[in-house]
Design a protein around this motif. Structure first.
Motif, PDB file in Angstrom:
ATOM      1  N   ARG A  37       0.853  -1.199   0.000  1.00 56.03           N
ATOM      2  CA  ARG A  37       0.000   0.000   0.000  1.00 56.03           C
ATOM      3  C   ARG A  37       0.880   1.239   0.000  1.00 56.03           C
ATOM      4  O   ARG A  37       2.085   1.162   0.135  1.00 56.03           O
ATOM      5  CB  ARG A  37      -0.931   0.014   1.200  1.00 56.03           C
ATOM      6  CG  ARG A  37      -0.212   0.200   2.512  1.00 56.03           C
ATOM      7  CD  ARG A  37      -1.162   0.278   3.660  1.00 56.03           C
ATOM      8  NE  ARG A  37      -0.568   1.093   4.708  1.00 56.03           N
ATOM      9  CZ  ARG A  37      -1.180   1.479   5.781  1.00 56.03           C
ATOM     10  NH1 ARG A  37      -2.433   1.151   5.962  1.00 56.03           N
ATOM     11  NH2 ARG A  37      -0.572   2.208   6.688  1.00 56.03           N
ATOM     12  N   ARG A  38       0.265   2.381  -0.100  1.00 53.00           N
ATOM     13  CA  ARG A  38       0.983   3.651  -0.042  1.00 53.00           C
ATOM     14  C   ARG A  38       0.994   4.122   1.413  1.00 53.00           C
ATOM     15  O   ARG A  38      -0.048   4.160   2.070  1.00 53.00           O
ATOM     16  CB  ARG A  38       0.262   4.666  -0.922  1.00 53.00           C
ATOM     17  CG  ARG A  38       1.138   5.756  -1.378  1.00 53.00           C
ATOM     18  CD  ARG A  38       0.508   6.477  -2.548  1.00 53.00           C
ATOM     19  NE  ARG A  38       1.206   7.705  -2.732  1.00 53.00           N
ATOM     20  CZ  ARG A  38       2.287   7.822  -3.491  1.00 53.00           C
ATOM     21  NH1 ARG A  38       2.725   6.784  -4.147  1.00 53.00           N
ATOM     22  NH2 ARG A  38       2.897   8.969  -3.608  1.00 53.00           N
ATOM     23  N   TRP A  39       2.151   4.480   1.914  1.00 54.13           N
ATOM     24  CA  TRP A  39       2.303   4.859   3.310  1.00 54.13           C
ATOM     25  C   TRP A  39       2.208   6.379   3.448  1.00 54.13           C
ATOM     26  O   TRP A  39       2.841   7.113   2.716  1.00 54.13           O
ATOM     27  CB  TRP A  39       3.631   4.336   3.850  1.00 54.13           C
ATOM     28  CG  TRP A  39       3.679   2.854   3.765  1.00 54.13           C
ATOM     29  CD1 TRP A  39       4.208   2.112   2.749  1.00 54.13           C
ATOM     30  CD2 TRP A  39       3.108   1.925   4.673  1.00 54.13           C
ATOM     31  NE1 TRP A  39       4.017   0.781   2.983  1.00 54.13           N
ATOM     32  CE2 TRP A  39       3.345   0.635   4.165  1.00 54.13           C
ATOM     33  CE3 TRP A  39       2.432   2.058   5.872  1.00 54.13           C
ATOM     34  CZ2 TRP A  39       2.921  -0.518   4.813  1.00 54.13           C
ATOM     35  CZ3 TRP A  39       2.009   0.906   6.525  1.00 54.13           C
ATOM     36  CH2 TRP A  39       2.257  -0.357   6.000  1.00 54.13           C
ATOM     37  N   ARG A  40       1.424   6.851   4.420  1.00 56.95           N
ATOM     38  CA  ARG A  40       1.214   8.296   4.608  1.00 56.95           C
ATOM     39  C   ARG A  40       2.445   8.992   5.178  1.00 56.95           C
ATOM     40  O   ARG A  40       2.732  10.118   4.830  1.00 56.95           O
ATOM     41  CB  ARG A  40       0.039   8.529   5.546  1.00 56.95           C
ATOM     42  CG  ARG A  40      -1.285   8.160   4.956  1.00 56.95           C
ATOM     43  CD  ARG A  40      -2.406   8.494   5.936  1.00 56.95           C
ATOM     44  NE  ARG A  40      -3.674   8.017   5.454  1.00 56.95           N
ATOM     45  CZ  ARG A  40      -4.540   8.773   4.800  1.00 56.95           C
ATOM     46  NH1 ARG A  40      -4.273  10.024   4.572  1.00 56.95           N
ATOM     47  NH2 ARG A  40      -5.677   8.258   4.393  1.00 56.95           N
ATOM     48  N   THR A  41       3.151   8.323   6.087  1.00 61.12           N
ATOM     49  CA  THR A  41       4.322   8.945   6.705  1.00 61.12           C
ATOM     50  C   THR A  41       5.474   7.940   6.757  1.00 61.12           C
ATOM     51  O   THR A  41       5.267   6.732   6.661  1.00 61.12           O
ATOM     52  CB  THR A  41       4.023   9.390   8.155  1.00 61.12           C
ATOM     53  OG1 THR A  41       3.767   8.231   8.951  1.00 61.12           O
ATOM     54  CG2 THR A  41       2.855  10.356   8.218  1.00 61.12           C
ATOM     55  N   ARG A  42       6.675   8.469   6.929  1.00 65.76           N
ATOM     56  CA  ARG A  42       7.846   7.599   7.103  1.00 65.76           C
ATOM     57  C   ARG A  42       7.735   6.798   8.390  1.00 65.76           C
ATOM     58  O   ARG A  42       8.160   5.653   8.444  1.00 65.76           O
ATOM     59  CB  ARG A  42       9.129   8.429   7.124  1.00 65.76           C
ATOM     60  CG  ARG A  42       9.523   8.924   5.775  1.00 65.76           C
ATOM     61  CD  ARG A  42      10.818   9.687   5.866  1.00 65.76           C
ATOM     62  NE  ARG A  42      11.227  10.074   4.539  1.00 65.76           N
ATOM     63  CZ  ARG A  42      12.465  10.013   4.107  1.00 65.76           C
ATOM     64  NH1 ARG A  42      13.424   9.607   4.901  1.00 65.76           N
ATOM     65  NH2 ARG A  42      12.755  10.369   2.885  1.00 65.76           N
ATOM     66  N   ASP A  43       7.173   7.412   9.430  1.00 68.08           N
ATOM     67  CA  ASP A  43       7.009   6.702  10.699  1.00 68.08           C
ATOM     68  C   ASP A  43       6.082   5.496  10.544  1.00 68.08           C
ATOM     69  O   ASP A  43       6.341   4.431  11.120  1.00 68.08           O
ATOM     70  CB  ASP A  43       6.461   7.633  11.782  1.00 68.08           C
ATOM     71  CG  ASP A  43       7.515   8.569  12.330  1.00 68.08           C
ATOM     72  OD1 ASP A  43       8.718   8.276  12.183  1.00 68.08           O
ATOM     73  OD2 ASP A  43       7.128   9.610  12.906  1.00 68.08           O
TER      74      ASP A  43
END
Length: 87
Positions: A37-43
């Motif tokens: 999936r596409r991740w919203r943040t690096r964390d």
């Protein structure tokens, strides 16, 4: 010619074995986490990668090089063996 700042592999030319384990790991990580999936943040991505390594890769994936044990099982066996020798 390598780009500035990059160092070539220490293995011989056409000796694929030196990078095979790392390339296999990265391919598996990409297939199971990065392409998932596409991740919203690096964390969020960081947490997903750490969770996958600690709870899936190290605890469920059996490895031939460790006698078909998982890394966690192997580590526990070595610790138990060391404790028995020390006793």
């Amino acid at each position: 010619m390598a780009a500035a700042g990059l160092q070539g592999s220490m293995g011989r030319v056409a000796a694929a074995g030196d990078n095979a384990a790392v390339e296999s790991f990265w391919a598996l990580l990409q297939k199971t986490i990065l392409d998932w999936r596409r991740w919203r943040t690096r964390d969020a991505l960081h947490n997903a990668v750490v969770f996958w390594i600690e709870h899936t890769y190290n605890r469920r994936r059996r490895q031939r090089g460790l006698g078909t044990l998982t890394p966690v099982e192997y580590e526990l066996a070595v610790i138990d063996q060391d404790a028995a020798v020390a006793a």
